[in-house]
Scaffold this motif. Structure first.
Motif, PDB file in Angstrom:
ATOM      1  N   ILE A 178       0.841  -1.212   0.000  1.00 52.50           N
ATOM      2  CA  ILE A 178       0.000   0.000   0.000  1.00 52.50           C
ATOM      3  C   ILE A 178       0.871   1.255   0.000  1.00 52.50           C
ATOM      4  O   ILE A 178       0.667   2.182  -0.780  1.00 52.50           O
ATOM      5  N   ARG A 192      -4.329   5.907  -5.536  1.00 50.53           N
ATOM      6  CA  ARG A 192      -3.581   4.659  -5.324  1.00 50.53           C
ATOM      7  C   ARG A 192      -4.352   3.491  -5.924  1.00 50.53           C
ATOM      8  O   ARG A 192      -3.800   2.665  -6.659  1.00 50.53           O
ATOM      9  N   TYR A 249       3.577   9.621 -10.137  1.00 53.72           N
ATOM     10  CA  TYR A 249       2.891   9.726 -11.435  1.00 53.72           C
ATOM     11  C   TYR A 249       2.260  11.100 -11.604  1.00 53.72           C
ATOM     12  O   TYR A 249       2.396  11.744 -12.632  1.00 53.72           O
ATOM     13  N   VAL A 250       1.535  11.528 -10.571  1.00 56.62           N
ATOM     14  CA  VAL A 250       0.858  12.829 -10.668  1.00 56.62           C
ATOM     15  C   VAL A 250       1.888  13.942 -10.845  1.00 56.62           C
ATOM     16  O   VAL A 250       1.741  14.831 -11.681  1.00 56.62           O
ATOM     17  N   LEU A 306      -4.376   3.842  -9.790  1.00 59.71           N
ATOM     18  CA  LEU A 306      -3.112   3.790 -10.538  1.00 59.71           C
ATOM     19  C   LEU A 306      -2.235   2.591 -10.149  1.00 59.71           C
ATOM     20  O   LEU A 306      -1.140   2.435 -10.676  1.00 59.71           O
ATOM     21  N   GLU A 364       2.443   1.770  -3.313  1.00 59.21           N
ATOM     22  CA  GLU A 364       1.458   2.256  -4.303  1.00 59.21           C
ATOM     23  C   GLU A 364       1.133   3.733  -4.112  1.00 59.21           C
ATOM     24  O   GLU A 364       0.973   4.479  -5.074  1.00 59.21           O
ATOM     25  N   LEU A 365       1.046   4.156  -2.867  1.00 59.31           N
ATOM     26  CA  LEU A 365       0.791   5.581  -2.600  1.00 59.31           C
ATOM     27  C   LEU A 365       1.922   6.441  -3.152  1.00 59.31           C
ATOM     28  O   LEU A 365       1.690   7.436  -3.838  1.00 59.31           O
ATOM     29  N   VAL A 421      -2.759   9.165 -16.395  1.00 62.30           N
ATOM     30  CA  VAL A 421      -2.774   9.861 -15.099  1.00 62.30           C
ATOM     31  C   VAL A 421      -3.819  10.976 -15.121  1.00 62.30           C
ATOM     32  O   VAL A 421      -4.602  11.140 -14.188  1.00 62.30           O
ATOM     33  N   LYS A 479       3.994   5.680  -5.452  1.00 62.99           N
ATOM     34  CA  LYS A 479       4.034   5.590  -6.906  1.00 62.99           C
ATOM     35  C   LYS A 479       2.991   6.523  -7.538  1.00 62.99           C
ATOM     36  O   LYS A 479       3.291   7.251  -8.492  1.00 62.99           O
ATOM     37  N   SER A 480       1.770   6.530  -6.974  1.00 63.18           N
ATOM     38  CA  SER A 480       0.750   7.379  -7.601  1.00 63.18           C
ATOM     39  C   SER A 480       1.103   8.861  -7.459  1.00 63.18           C
ATOM     40  O   SER A 480       0.844   9.659  -8.363  1.00 63.18           O
ATOM     41  N   ILE A 481       1.728   9.237  -6.350  1.00 59.49           N
ATOM     42  CA  ILE A 481       2.178  10.630  -6.210  1.00 59.49           C
ATOM     43  C   ILE A 481       3.221  10.954  -7.272  1.00 59.49           C
ATOM     44  O   ILE A 481       3.170  12.008  -7.926  1.00 59.49           O
TER      45      ILE A 481
END
Ligand SMILES: [Zn+2]
Lengths: 207, 187
Positions: free
Chosen positions: A39, B181, A49-50, B184, A42-43, B130, A45-47
């Motif tokens: 988790i 999360r 990406y953004v 993505l 993943e958090l 994204v 990683k998504s940051i």
């Protein structure tokens, strides 16, 4: 089942507001718990990406397009800028304008509709039309009336105490100016005198 | 930087549009980016970004010069975008589809016209994915996430822009992060 507050700690960490003690607790839990580690990963990683898409640029001509949509610039500023650029000319012109003394009196007198004389101008009531497809040569001056430009004007357009509409197909090769106040009127004379003076000087230079 | 802005604002208040042009140049990319990420449509984003600057110009006298100008500007932009999202009529989507200039089409246009290197193509695809996931966020999480991670602003600034207590901003960012999360994780 992991303690609920571990997720809370992850967010505190990501907000960069976690205390050293809590950070230690988080790290130790992540080491021992595959699920929470995923988790957390993943958090992050998504940051990432953004953040990775934060490189967009405004479209071409953006600034010019905004400026074109702004309400008309205050004349005081325009005048100030012009005076700065042509200090000598301005002083000389102002002198000439005031010397002749006729500017203000003509403003008050000239309340009647009039238009410069070009053959292909169409006049209806107090509206002057440059018809579509027509080419009007020379400067067009309309007093106390409306000017609609659907064709082409090869010269400057001046509307005194009235309005001008330029159709999307219409075209003016020179400057367009509306004069609706006494102040504008004086201003117009200063510029006109200055322009004439410049032209006079240029002409005598050429000789 | 802030000193230059302050000087330009004083000139703008006197009516100098050239000075305002300089202000636009400084902030146009970040304001446009904010609008685009909020709306996901180039045409609308340009519209709202232009509107932001026009409102700023018209209301410049109400700007408190002791504050940060960018905060005020982003606030105008965010409010305009949120209004636009709420007012969005269903027929707008149709227009956007017909015009076909958004999202995936940007990618397909590019890929058909120019052969981009594999790597750039991939990054373009990723950017669109994204963006699409950001657009799926409810607008209150979306604005907080964009201000935080795309505009790179502090929680304090975001709280000022959104006119919300810091605690609320944090909650929105947490929920936004959690939603992203989930969306993505398999990208
Ligand atoms: Zn765990």
């Amino acid at each position: 089942m992991c303690p609920e507050h571990i997720i809370e700690l992850m967010h505190e960490y990501l907000d960069e507001e976690i205390s050293p003690i809590k950070e230690k607790e988080l790290r130790e839990h992540l080491k021992s718990c595959k699920e929470c580690e995923t988790i957390f990963h993943e958090l992050e990683k998504s940051i990432a990406y953004v953040k990775s898409i934060s490189n967009l640029q405004a479209p071409e001509h953006f600034t010019a397009n905004v400026l074109a949509r702004l309400p008309k610039e205050k004349r005081k500023v325009l005048m100030g800028r012009w005076l700065k650029q042509h200090p000598f000319l301005a002083a000389a012109s102002l002198f000439l304008v005031l010397m002749t003394g006729s500017v203000l009196s003509t403003w008050n007198q000239e309340r009647e509709f009039s238009v410069s004389k070009q053959e292909n101008l169409v006049v209806k009531n107090n509206t002057v039309i440059v018809p579509a497809g027509e080419v009007v040569k020379g400067d067009v001056i309309v007093r106390n009336g409306t000017l609609k430009i659907e064709g082409e004007v090869q010269g400057d357009v001046t509307v005194i105490n009235g309005e001008q509409y330029l159709a999307s197909a219409g075209h003016v090769t020179g400057d367009i100016e509306e004069i609706n106040e006494v102040f504008d009127w004086i201003w117009y004379h200063i510029k006109k005198t200055a322009k004439e003076a410049t032209e006079l000087m240029e002409r005598s230079d050429a000789k | 930087m802030e000193a230059i802005i302050k000087k330009r604002i004083k000139q703008v208040i006197k009516g100098d549009q050239d000075a305002f042009g300089e202000i636009i140049e400084i902030y146009k990319n970040s304001v446009y980016q904010l609008c685009y990420r909020m709306l996901g449509n180039r045409h609308e984003a340009e519209d709202m970004a232009q509107e932001t600057f026009i409102r700023a110009y018209v209301n410049i006298k109400s700007f408190n010069q002791d504050r940060k100008f960018s905060t005020w500007l982003f606030r105008i932009a965010t409010n305009l975008c949120i209004d636009r999202i709420r007012k969005k009529k269903p027929d707008y989507y149709l227009d956007a589809e017909v015009a076909g200039t958004e999202g995936l089409t940007m990618y397909s246009q590019l890929s058909s016209e120019t052969q981009l290197p594999e790597k750039e193509l991939e990054s373009l695809e990723l950017q669109e994915t994204v963006q699409k996931e950001i657009l799926k966020l409810p607008e209150k999480y979306r604005s907080a996430i964009i201000l935080k991670y795309i505009e790179d602003l502090s929680l304090n600034e975001i709280s000022e822009i959104l006119d919300l207590p810091i605690g609320t901003v944090k909650t929105r960012i947490h929920r936004g992060r959690e939603a992203l999360r989930q969306q993505l994780r398999y990208v």
